[in-house]
Design an enzyme around this catalytic site. Sequence first.
Site, short mmCIF file in Angstrom:
data_model
loop_
_atom_site.label_atom_id
_atom_site.label_comp_id
_atom_site.label_asym_id
_atom_site.label_seq_id
_atom_site.Cartn_x
_atom_site.Cartn_y
_atom_site.Cartn_z
N CYS A 17 0.85 -1.20 0.00
CA CYS A 17 0.00 0.00 0.00
C CYS A 17 0.88 1.25 0.00
CB CYS A 17 -0.91 0.00 1.23
SG CYS A 17 -2.00 1.44 1.27
N CYS A 28 0.57 4.86 6.94
CA CYS A 28 -0.05 4.73 8.26
C CYS A 28 0.91 3.99 9.21
CB CYS A 28 -1.37 3.98 8.15
SG CYS A 28 -2.39 4.57 6.78
N CYS A 74 0.52 0.30 10.34
CA CYS A 74 0.02 -0.71 9.40
C CYS A 74 1.09 -1.62 8.82
CB CYS A 74 -0.75 -0.04 8.27
SG CYS A 74 -1.56 -1.27 7.22
N CYS A 76 -16.42 -9.05 5.83
CA CYS A 76 -15.77 -7.76 5.56
C CYS A 76 -14.53 -7.98 4.71
CB CYS A 76 -15.34 -7.11 6.87
SG CYS A 76 -16.66 -6.96 8.06
N CYS A 99 -19.44 -5.98 3.86
CA CYS A 99 -18.70 -4.77 4.22
C CYS A 99 -17.41 -4.77 3.41
CB CYS A 99 -18.37 -4.80 5.71
SG CYS A 99 -17.38 -3.39 6.27
N CYS A 105 -19.18 2.25 8.74
CA CYS A 105 -18.42 1.59 9.81
C CYS A 105 -17.17 2.43 10.01
CB CYS A 105 -18.05 0.17 9.38
SG CYS A 105 -16.92 -0.66 10.52
N ARG A 118 -17.70 -2.23 18.14
CA ARG A 118 -16.96 -3.50 17.93
C ARG A 118 -15.66 -3.54 18.72
NH1 ARG A 118 -16.47 -3.65 12.63
NH2 ARG A 118 -18.60 -4.38 12.55
#
Length: 350
Positions: A54, A58, A61, A98, A129, A189, A261
């Site tokens: 990616c 972040c 991550c 998801c 999702c 979400c 969650r």
Amino acid sequence: MLEPRHDWTLAEAEALYALPFPELLFRAQQVHRAWHDPAAVQMSTLLSIKTGACPEDCAYCPQSVRFDTGVANEALLPLEAVIERARAARAAGATRFCMGAAWRSPKPKDLEKVAAMVRGVRELGLETCVTLGMVSGPQAQQLKDAGLDYYNHNLDTSEAYYGEIISTRSYQDRLDTLGAVRAAGLNVCCGGIIGMGESPRDRAQLLVTLANLPEHPQSVPINQLVHVPGTPLADAAPVDPFDFVRTIAVARIMMPRAQVRLSAGRESMSDELQALAFLAGANSIFYGEKLLVTGNPDVAHDRALLARLGMHAEAQGAAHAAQQPTAAQAPVTASAASAASAPPLQSATA
Ligand code: SAM
Ligand code: DTB
Ligand code: SF4
């Protein structure tokens, strides 16, 4: 019953967070019971449909191309592989599937493929999702047209702390995507991560931002940072578990209708801590041995935990009753069967 509010102040959120722990949990439980069955837990299973490489940075991550985390990059999975995993998730008792992709934002040809996945998973009677990074209004609409139920896009932390964690996009970028998703009529979400070095004020501010959106997110994942070697946050100080529970309780009070969650980080939590999170108002978990690339408790362990607590998985089939092919599926625990025939909650009808 009080209607959900959208005018929370930072001072109010901080005051809730700072309440004596028994008082905070009492208030969270009052709210929880007014809006939800406190013994029911919604089960979502995650699948990484495109892994690693990616371009974003972040700091938490494992999938950023900028950090050496040992994650094996994988191109977008073929449709059949995804449907196979969704079938397995349904058989294990999940109600929502998801699909996550390590993209900054999806390309048109990729979005078409994801739309086909959404259609296929939905045909199984599961809620759908996806989390694909930033999307525009027309992209969100394309997903809605494919039958998507939820779009996950986390704000992760307060706007003030965001720049410490991510430099390749802005908080406003995130808010813009949430706006596009909401405008398309998708369920939102959206939550965050606790344990990145943020202050209690940052946690309170994140919850204020979420609760003051035009609509509360229907689903609010509260993740505990998973420390992944190779990421800049690999050695972040562990969060006090009671502070994690406090964050869940404040989220429950401020967003009464939402599914809150208990998300990433459960593998390093004791059963007792997870029970405390349920007492604080968490009513959803990620269910299945893997999150996206890191681990999650075994399905058997989670089923046993719910059974020990006399709790039960949310019944399958509530989401898309019209196309529900799951009559033969047993509830995850015996108590789920009795819950199905229990009288309606006094509060649910109030
Ligand atoms: N690339 C898309 C995006 O960022 O929106 C979708 C996938 S991304 C992995 C989804 C979410 O996973 C992030 O927003 C973050 O909240 C969560 N996440 C990622 N790594 C994590 C970690 N190490 N610990 C806890 N949560 C994490
Ligand atoms: C969310 O809030 N947490 C999930 C999901 N939404 C996409 C992701 C957690 C990822 C944890 C680290 C990993 O396995 O990549
Ligand atoms: Fe990419 Fe999402 Fe990971 Fe950020 S959180 S690096 S956008 S996969």
